[in-house]
Design an enzyme around this catalytic site. Structure first.
Site, mmCIF file in Angstrom:
data_model
loop_
_atom_site.group_PDB
_atom_site.id
_atom_site.type_symbol
_atom_site.label_atom_id
_atom_site.label_comp_id
_atom_site.label_asym_id
_atom_site.label_seq_id
_atom_site.Cartn_x
_atom_site.Cartn_y
_atom_site.Cartn_z
ATOM 1 N N ASP A 48 0.883 -1.057 -0.085
ATOM 2 C CA ASP A 48 -0.339 0.031 0.154
ATOM 3 C C ASP A 48 1.173 1.242 0.116
ATOM 4 O OD1 ASP A 48 -2.164 1.675 0.932
ATOM 5 O OD2 ASP A 48 -3.436 0.141 1.067
ATOM 6 N N ASP A 74 3.600 1.575 -4.639
ATOM 7 C CA ASP A 74 2.500 2.727 -5.854
ATOM 8 C C ASP A 74 2.627 1.672 -6.309
ATOM 9 O OD1 ASP A 74 1.078 3.912 -6.897
ATOM 10 O OD2 ASP A 74 2.046 6.733 -6.317
ATOM 11 N N VAL A 75 0.675 0.864 -6.527
ATOM 12 C CA VAL A 75 0.481 0.420 -7.997
ATOM 13 C C VAL A 75 0.666 1.148 -9.416
ATOM 14 C CG1 VAL A 75 -0.956 -1.421 -6.113
ATOM 15 C CG2 VAL A 75 -1.919 0.503 -8.235
ATOM 16 N N ASN A 101 -6.137 -4.941 -4.899
ATOM 17 C CA ASN A 101 -7.427 -4.698 -4.923
ATOM 18 C C ASN A 101 -7.492 -3.220 -4.674
ATOM 19 O OD1 ASN A 101 -9.591 -4.019 -2.148
ATOM 20 N ND2 ASN A 101 -7.488 -3.550 -1.321
ATOM 21 N N TYR A 166 -15.005 6.568 -12.188
ATOM 22 C CA TYR A 166 -15.419 4.790 -11.240
ATOM 23 C C TYR A 166 -15.386 4.128 -11.639
ATOM 24 C CZ TYR A 166 -15.475 1.776 -7.076
ATOM 25 O OH TYR A 166 -14.879 0.874 -6.455
ATOM 26 N N LYS A 170 -14.359 0.383 -13.106
ATOM 27 C CA LYS A 170 -14.035 -0.784 -12.791
ATOM 28 C C LYS A 170 -15.101 -1.507 -13.956
ATOM 29 C CE LYS A 170 -13.561 -0.402 -8.458
ATOM 30 N NZ LYS A 170 -11.668 -1.081 -7.894
ATOM 31 N N THR A 201 -16.327 0.287 4.865
ATOM 32 C CA THR A 201 -14.671 0.639 4.464
ATOM 33 C C THR A 201 -14.596 2.284 4.297
ATOM 34 O OG1 THR A 201 -13.991 0.960 2.177
ATOM 35 C CG2 THR A 201 -13.735 -1.204 3.123
#
Ligand SMILES: NC(=O)c1ccc[n+]([C@@H]2O[C@H](COP(=O)([O-])OP(=O)(O)OC[C@H]3O[C@@H](n4cnc5c(N)ncnc54)[C@H](O)[C@@H]3O)[C@@H](O)[C@H]2O)c1
Length: 256
Positions: A48, A74-75, A101, A166, A170, A201
């Site tokens: 993360d 950092d993806v 994720n 978003y 997705k 969350t």
């Protein structure tokens, strides 16, 4: 042995010996996935950008005797991926599971969506998964049970006003998963998508009036552990013939 203890035994051993990398693993669903997968016997690399949360998680789970290692990742950064994967290779020589994720969200009407924000969101939610798959592939090919799980959303299936970036991201991630499933099937690497509905969350703390709860037949958000159970299933050999599909965990939202 009664039914309860038999089930506990399955949980304790289903992922024994597996090495799994979870992105966005410092908090929320990712932290829960790390907990569940390690509880089933996996060594988990939780990655993360929230280093304090990640280190605290690894410390907490380590105190429970679970093997969870936190690394900064950092993806969106290909070099960061290369570095973490090199560390996993040095430690284990292979990777059995990759859970893409990490995700971010913002709410803006389509007319006002800033290009910079759109690109930043796609960089995490879509490109991050692509980079992860590309970086991890050599190690996944060395596993006998390799599995990739991409975390999409019901908002990748339906439209939601204000959520253009978003929703589009997705949807793109779900498509990316299908292509990956087809391309990687000859390597016996399974690739699937989790489609969560509302999950409690930090991500949805901004939502007013319970977000999707009024339209969710079960009348609540998911607990993070309910998504983790689906992730664990897809990573395990219980899902050995499951690839290229979406596992919807949404309290009935999409059935309306
Ligand atoms: N919460 C929901 O209702 C819901 C519903 C459907 C899908 N999802 C998806 O589930 C996933 C997990 O989200 P969550 O609900 O746990 O929210 P969250 O905000 O608690 O967790 C997301 C994590 O991703 C991390 N992250 C963000 N950018 C990153 C980057 N560049 N590199 C590495 N990590 C990064 C964050 O630091 C955070 O720890 C996301 O992909 C999200 O889109 C959430």
């Amino acid at each position: 042995m009664n039914a309860t203890s038999a089930r506990t035994d399955v949980r304790a051993t289903r992922l024994t010996g597996c090495v799994v990398l979870v992105t966005g693993g410092a908090r929320g669903q990712g932290a829960s996935h790390a907990h569940r997968l390690a509880s089933e016997g996996a060594t988990v690399w939780a990655c993360d950008v929230l280093d304090d949360d990640g280190a605290a998680l690894a410390g907490r789970l380590g105190a429970e005797g679970l093997d969870v290692r936190y690394r900064h990742l950092d993806v969106t950064d290909p070099e960061a991926w290369a570095s973490v994967v090199a560390e996993v290779e040095a430690a284990h020589g292979r990777l059995d599971g990759l859970v893409n994720n990490a995700g971010i969200i913002h709410v803006t009407p389509i007319e006002d969506e800033p290009l910079e924000a759109w690109n930043a969101l796609f960089a995490v939610n879509v490109t991050g998964a692509l980079l992860g798959i590309q970086a991890a592939l050599p190690l996944l090919r060395r596993s006998d049970y390799a599995s990739i799980v991409n975390v999409a959303s019901i908002f990748g299936v339906i439209g939601a006003p204000g959520y253009v970036a978003y929703c589009a991201s997705k949807g793109a991630l779900t498509s990316l998963s299908k292509v990956a499933a087809l391309e990687l099937a000859p390597d016996q690497i399974r690739v699937n998508t989790i489609v969560p509905g509302g999950v409690s969350t930090p991500m949805n703390e901004h939502e007013k009036e319970g977000g999707v709860i009024p339209d969710t037949p079960l009348g609540r958000r998911a607990h993070v552990s309910e998504i983790s159970a689906a992730v664990a299933f897809l990573l395990s050999s219980d899902a050995s013939f499951v690839t290229g599909t979406e596992l919807v965990v949404d309290g009935g939202y999409l059935s309306r």
